[in-house]
Design a protein around this motif. Structure first.
Motif, PDB file in Angstrom:
ATOM      1  N   PHE A 118      11.617   1.257   0.099  1.00 41.85           N
ATOM      2  CA  PHE A 118      12.386   1.967   2.055  1.00 41.85           C
ATOM      3  C   PHE A 118      10.751   1.974   2.574  1.00 41.85           C
ATOM      4  O   PHE A 118      11.735   2.537   3.684  1.00 41.85           O
ATOM      5  N   ALA A 119       9.573   1.912   2.105  1.00 41.70           N
ATOM      6  CA  ALA A 119       8.693   2.414   2.805  1.00 41.70           C
ATOM      7  C   ALA A 119       7.664   2.153   2.325  1.00 41.70           C
ATOM      8  O   ALA A 119       7.303   1.743   0.583  1.00 41.70           O
ATOM      9  N   GLU A 120       6.657   1.670   2.899  1.00 42.94           N
ATOM     10  CA  GLU A 120       4.933   1.189   2.373  1.00 42.94           C
ATOM     11  C   GLU A 120       4.331   2.039   3.164  1.00 42.94           C
ATOM     12  O   GLU A 120       4.153   2.609   4.285  1.00 42.94           O
ATOM     13  N   ARG A 121       3.960   2.288   2.659  1.00 46.70           N
ATOM     14  CA  ARG A 121       2.392   3.494   2.637  1.00 46.70           C
ATOM     15  C   ARG A 121       1.738   2.409   3.673  1.00 46.70           C
ATOM     16  O   ARG A 121       0.968   0.616   3.203  1.00 46.70           O
ATOM     17  N   THR A 122       0.591   3.003   4.300  1.00 47.40           N
ATOM     18  CA  THR A 122      -0.763   2.913   5.232  1.00 47.40           C
ATOM     19  C   THR A 122      -1.974   2.026   3.928  1.00 47.40           C
ATOM     20  O   THR A 122      -2.732   2.649   3.557  1.00 47.40           O
ATOM     21  N   ILE A 123      -2.477   0.705   4.855  1.00 48.02           N
ATOM     22  CA  ILE A 123      -3.389   0.097   4.263  1.00 48.02           C
ATOM     23  C   ILE A 123      -4.942   0.100   4.877  1.00 48.02           C
ATOM     24  O   ILE A 123      -4.521  -0.452   6.540  1.00 48.02           O
ATOM     25  N   ASN A 124      -5.687   0.736   4.784  1.00 44.98           N
ATOM     26  CA  ASN A 124      -7.288   0.396   5.622  1.00 44.98           C
ATOM     27  C   ASN A 124      -8.513  -0.494   4.405  1.00 44.98           C
ATOM     28  O   ASN A 124      -8.000  -0.085   3.837  1.00 44.98           O
ATOM     29  N   ASN A 125      -8.581  -1.251   5.553  1.00 47.16           N
ATOM     30  CA  ASN A 125     -10.136  -1.737   4.561  1.00 47.16           C
ATOM     31  C   ASN A 125     -11.611  -1.419   5.034  1.00 47.16           C
ATOM     32  O   ASN A 125     -11.367  -1.199   6.935  1.00 47.16           O
ATOM     33  N   ILE A 126     -12.464  -0.783   4.661  1.00 48.09           N
ATOM     34  CA  ILE A 126     -13.275   0.213   5.187  1.00 48.09           C
ATOM     35  C   ILE A 126     -14.195  -0.688   4.436  1.00 48.09           C
ATOM     36  O   ILE A 126     -14.851   0.087   3.310  1.00 48.09           O
ATOM     37  N   PHE A 127     -15.189  -0.952   5.311  1.00 41.07           N
ATOM     38  CA  PHE A 127     -17.169  -0.862   4.396  1.00 41.07           C
ATOM     39  C   PHE A 127     -18.115   0.234   4.677  1.00 41.07           C
ATOM     40  O   PHE A 127     -17.874   0.308   6.114  1.00 41.07           O
TER      41      PHE A 127
ATOM     42  N   ILE B  61      12.283   2.827  -3.841  1.00 42.47           N
ATOM     43  CA  ILE B  61      10.738   2.440  -3.625  1.00 42.47           C
ATOM     44  C   ILE B  61      10.150   2.603  -2.907  1.00 42.47           C
ATOM     45  O   ILE B  61      10.423   1.544  -1.706  1.00 42.47           O
ATOM     46  N   CYS B  62       8.767   3.793  -2.757  1.00 41.63           N
ATOM     47  CA  CYS B  62       7.670   4.129  -1.925  1.00 41.63           C
ATOM     48  C   CYS B  62       6.435   3.233  -2.260  1.00 41.63           C
ATOM     49  O   CYS B  62       6.610   3.140  -3.627  1.00 41.63           O
ATOM     50  N   SER B  63       6.786   1.529  -2.471  1.00 38.64           N
ATOM     51  CA  SER B  63       5.171   1.104  -2.522  1.00 38.64           C
ATOM     52  C   SER B  63       4.807   0.793  -1.644  1.00 38.64           C
ATOM     53  O   SER B  63       3.625   1.277  -0.436  1.00 38.64           O
ATOM     54  N   ALA B  64       3.078   0.976  -2.211  1.00 41.83           N
ATOM     55  CA  ALA B  64       1.687   0.799  -2.146  1.00 41.83           C
ATOM     56  C   ALA B  64       0.597  -0.385  -1.500  1.00 41.83           C
ATOM     57  O   ALA B  64       0.168  -0.551  -1.310  1.00 41.83           O
ATOM     58  N   GLY B  65       1.256  -1.520  -2.142  1.00 43.90           N
ATOM     59  CA  GLY B  65       1.672  -2.576  -1.414  1.00 43.90           C
ATOM     60  C   GLY B  65       2.136  -2.458   0.065  1.00 43.90           C
ATOM     61  O   GLY B  65       2.454  -2.115   0.316  1.00 43.90           O
TER      62      GLY B  65
END
Length: 359
Positions: free
Chosen positions: A69-78, A299-303
């Motif tokens: 039901f929820a997905e987390r924000t995903i960041n790519n940081i260099f 479920i809240c997913s980190a994917g």
């Protein structure tokens, strides 16, 4: 399993729906993308160039049952900067990881020593590094080339791969390789990495730790390179709903200081869907009818899935327990036929109910 099997199940579910002449109050469309593991150019093209009708109710078969039901924000940081070696033994180069969104299971690096006593100095460093790697249970191999005034050692360090959303399930070869060099190799990059990252995967040392009721922040170093005195560390992160991207970036900048450049390369905002919505309830019903599981909760997913590209869309299956083997993101990825049958049944019932769903 990720995701050719589920797509085949969806196509057959649609065929049976059509063959049975189930009355439709909505059009049903499967949208296939082939760029999901990198930068999602396929979805960008579909949305911005094809410009079709947007789905009003949708799911992506790219995660877990019963429903995400929820997905987390995903960041790519260099993180990038310069390193300086001062000791008798120097880190010449390092290369680790394969993709940014996975825990790296391999890291290769080279140590060098020059001048009088080079072989002896290198051997002392190698003994200390071997001791630390063995203490942490890390597999590695090394080879040495020596002359009277010059010596080099090449290392291959092995970790355990895992998805970047669950770094605690893996063993980061990059982090443990650099951890073994701590207090052995006098190099500003080695010092920076161990001071600001180390073997943590929840951002404690980077100053960006956060958590909510669904879990802790995931901060995975997926790729790292160091050569000719320049380094780049590529981080894939999954944010709890108690923080946001600008906050995380500012926290990292404050931690690493002005000598390290911090670049936010990409971000994909998370979302939450009302667990009491008609769509979520219909999907939960399809899942429980087939599996008999009435206890599991949304479920809240980190994917991250294509669900975040569309309004009123969630991830729905295919992973679940109790229906045979399901191996994902590992060599010989596979899914049992009994699981495929159950997944097909769930998706058919979901389509059946969603096409009749009233707004």
């Amino acid at each position: 399993l990720d995701d050719k099997g589920p797509i085949v199940a969806c196509l057959y579910a649609m065929k049976i729906l059509k063959d049975l002449n189930v009355p439709l109050s909505r059009r049903v469309r499967v949208i296939l993308g082939t760029n999901e593991e990198t930068d999602w150019r396929c979805m960008s093209y579909y949305i911005n160039e094809v410009k079709p009708e947007r789905p009003t109710v949708a799911f992506s078969p790219d995660s877990n049952f019963p429903v995400i039901f929820a997905e987390r924000t995903i960041n790519n940081i260099f993180l990038s900067g310069k390193g300086v070696s001062k000791g008798k033994v120097a880190l010449e180069k390092l290369d680790g990881g394969i993709v940014i969104n996975a825990v790296p299971d391999i890291c290769q690096f080279t140590l060098k020593s020059k001048g009088f006593g080079a072989p002896s100095n290198l051997q002392k460093a190698m003994t200390a590094i071997a001791s630390k790697l063995e203490e942490n249970g890390i597999e590695f191999s090394s080879s040495v080339k020596s002359s009277l005034l010059s010596s080099k050692a090449d290392y291959v360090v092995r970790g355990k791969a895992a998805h970047g959303s669950v770094p605690h399930n893996g063993v980061n070869a990059i982090s443990y390789a650099l951890d073994a060099m701590k207090d052995v190799i006098d190099d500003s990059f080695v010092e920076f990495y161990n001071r600001c990252i180390g073997t943590n995967y929840n951002g404690e040392k980077l100053g960006c730790y956060a958590e909510d009721e669904y879990g802790k922040i995931a901060v995975n170093v997926g790729l790292c390179s160091y050569e000719n005195g320049e380094f780049e560390v590529r981080i894939n992160s999954r944010l709890p709903f108690t923080t946001d991207t600008p906050t995380m970036v500012d926290q990292i900048k404050n931690t690493v200081g002005d000598s390290v450049k911090v670049d936010l390369k990409s971000t994909a905002d998370g979302f939450k869907t009302d667990v009491n919505s008609k769509m979520i309830q219909a999907l939960m019903k399809a899942y429980s009818e087939v599996t008999g599981d009435t206890e599991s909760k949304p479920i809240c997913s980190a994917g991250g899935t294509y669900a975040r590209e569309f309004k009123n869309c969630v991830a729905f299956g295919p992973e679940m327990n109790g229906f045979g083997e399901m191996i994902i993101h590992e060599p010989n990825e596979r899914i049992s036929l009994s699981a495929i049958k159950a997944i097909f049944d769930i998706y058919f019932k979901a389509y059946r109910d969603l096409v009749l769903l009233k707004d």
